[in-house]
Design an enzyme around this catalytic site. Structure first.
Site, mmCIF file in Angstrom:
data_model
loop_
_atom_site.group_PDB
_atom_site.id
_atom_site.type_symbol
_atom_site.label_atom_id
_atom_site.label_comp_id
_atom_site.label_asym_id
_atom_site.label_seq_id
_atom_site.Cartn_x
_atom_site.Cartn_y
_atom_site.Cartn_z
ATOM 1 N N ARG A 75 -2.654 11.397 -1.887
ATOM 2 C CA ARG A 75 -1.905 10.315 -2.529
ATOM 3 C C ARG A 75 -0.406 10.627 -2.516
ATOM 4 N NH1 ARG A 75 -6.752 9.859 -5.939
ATOM 5 N NH2 ARG A 75 -6.013 11.528 -7.290
ATOM 6 N N PHE A 110 -10.368 -0.306 -0.293
ATOM 7 C CA PHE A 110 -11.245 0.406 -1.234
ATOM 8 C C PHE A 110 -10.354 1.119 -2.267
ATOM 9 C CE2 PHE A 110 -13.064 0.546 3.065
ATOM 10 C CZ PHE A 110 -14.252 -0.159 2.891
ATOM 11 N N ASP A 143 -10.277 -4.271 -3.263
ATOM 12 C CA ASP A 143 -11.517 -3.632 -3.714
ATOM 13 C C ASP A 143 -12.493 -4.731 -4.107
ATOM 14 O OD1 ASP A 143 -12.172 -0.531 -4.592
ATOM 15 O OD2 ASP A 143 -13.385 -1.987 -5.690
ATOM 16 N N SER A 144 -13.779 -4.413 -4.035
ATOM 17 C CA SER A 144 -14.800 -5.401 -4.398
ATOM 18 C C SER A 144 -15.055 -5.439 -5.895
ATOM 19 C CB SER A 144 -16.111 -5.099 -3.665
ATOM 20 O OG SER A 144 -16.600 -3.822 -4.024
ATOM 21 N N ASP A 163 -10.150 4.363 2.537
ATOM 22 C CA ASP A 163 -10.843 5.400 1.767
ATOM 23 C C ASP A 163 -12.170 4.837 1.254
ATOM 24 O OD1 ASP A 163 -11.398 7.756 0.434
ATOM 25 O OD2 ASP A 163 -10.218 7.221 -1.332
ATOM 26 N N CYS A 185 -15.815 10.621 3.047
ATOM 27 C CA CYS A 185 -16.302 11.559 2.029
ATOM 28 C C CYS A 185 -17.793 11.821 2.224
ATOM 29 C CB CYS A 185 -16.015 11.030 0.630
ATOM 30 S SG CYS A 185 -16.866 9.483 0.243
#
Length: 395
Positions: free
Chosen positions: A210, A226, A248-249, A299, A339
């Protein structure tokens, strides 16, 4: 103490200090052991190899606490291990002064199944193995002693506990939670929801990435996919981004992101846009609209929890990276992550490389990205290297 004998020839990983003993490596258990009990581990010919936590319902049938057969596994053992783990973070120059730090990172800190994150005055603990669960009291006492924290909250609600025959559990173990709970990360204030947020409440592993995002964002148009609660977005704004679109959802996550922005009055909120949408569909819509960006962050959540899911996950990573590359301006940068433990570094780079070809762009790696220093990787446990990323510049 029960004795766990390994199959002939299966002692090599333990001798190389790998802490997992799989069911197929076990010859027999002499004596009785309940889930989480400590057992002695012996080779087929009776060589004493150390002591481990027994987990009869898991494919990882035992996890090594110690490779020293003379070590006692008791309250003092856990308090010492916890104190050593915390001390390593306190001594690391990159971690000093950070409000949010991972204090214990499972196997890499000699405590399989134990995760502990500190957010200011609060420590959040996650226990995912039978052995860790059994020694909960000692681990919590060790954390309180080593940190002087005001509260300890448990988030042992991970699905992986079911593989150990354990029920999910969460709740306050000690003290009182401040409300709201906020941390300052590299100059940016963020709200942390330890009760209902992802994992332990916040993704500390991306801290350094970040910060790099902020350093790359000056004067650029940024797209954060995301985005969760906006960690990358706020660092981009702090770094001088011209604009930041965050997708984002999850509506609640976006609402938290907007609150986080409000916690930082020095950041220009007029440069931020929040979009609730499926990221794949949103990227296709942005391309159809002819929108492009100078810096894109991908991400996504874990597409491949294990190697068995790698093929299906590879397609998802390929699709999302093709879309990302196609939305970049010339000279733009794609910061892309995985990830997924089932996707290794080499495979991930191959996926990103083929995505660039399919997107019709020339790209080069300018940064290799990984988890922050408080998420160490044990040399004997390469499986611990779950987060990998690439910053690729096109044109």
């Amino acid at each position: 103490m029960a004795r766990l004998y390994l199959q002939n020839g299966k002692e090599r990983p333990v001798l190389r200090r790998h802490p997992w003993i799989f069911a197929g490596s076990v010859d027999r258990l002499d004596g009785r052991a309940r889930p989480g009990d400590t057992v002695e581990v012996l080779s087929h010919d009776g060589q004493l190899l150390g002591r481990a936590a027994w987990s009869p319902e898991s494919q990882i049938r035992a996890r090594m606490w110690s490779f020293d057969a003379d070590t006692s596994i008791d309250h003092a053992f856990f308090k010492k291990r916890v104190a050593e783990s915390v001390a390593r973070r306190q001594a690391h120059p990159h971690l000093r002064g950070q409000d949010g730090v991972r204090l214990i990172h499972g196997e890499s800190d000699g405590l399989p199944g134990v995760i502990a994150d500190r957010f200011g005055p609060v420590v959040v603990v996650q226990l995912t193995s039978a052995g860790a669960d059994k020694w909960r009291e000692a681990i919590v006492a060790g954390l309180k002693q080593a940190t002087g924290c005001e509260a300890v909250y448990e988030r042992s609600d991970s699905e992986v506990r079911k593989l150990e025959g354990l029920e999910p559990t969460s709740g306050l173990l000690d003290g009182e939670l401040p409300s709201p709970l906020t941390i300052i990360e590299n100059g940016v204030r963020m709200e942390v929801d330890v009760v209902g947020g992802h994992k332990t409440g916040f993704y500390l592993d991306q801290r350094d990435n970040r910060l790099l995002t902020g350093q790359l964002a000056a004067g650029r148009s940024v797209l954060n996919c995301f985005c969760y609660t906006g960690g990358f977005s706020l660092q981009a704004l702090a770094g001088g981004a011209a604009s930041v679109l965050s997708i984002d959802s999850s509506g609640p996550a976006l609402a938290t992101g907007a609150r986080n922005l409000a916690l930082n009055p020095s950041l220009d909120a007029s440069r931020a846009e929040w979009l609730e949408a499926d990221v794949f569909e949103a990227l296709r819509s942005l391309r159809a609209e002819g929108r492009t960006f100078d810096l894109i962050i991908l991400d996504p959540p874990k597409f491949a929890p294990s190697a068995a899911h790698a093929q299906r996950a590879s397609r998802a990573y390929r699709d999302i990276n093709i879309l990302g590359f196609r939305l970049l301006n010339p000279g733009g940068i794609l910061m892309t992550y995985s990830c997924s433990g089932g996707i290794g570094q080499e495979l991930f780079q191959s996926i990103v490389a083929s995505s660039a070809v399919d997107a019709g762009v020339e790209a080069r790696i300018i940064h290799r990205l990984s988890a922050a220093a408080d998420h160490p990787i044990g040399l004997a446990v390469p499986e611990g290297e779950y987060l990998k990323g690439l910053a690729c510049q096109v044109g």
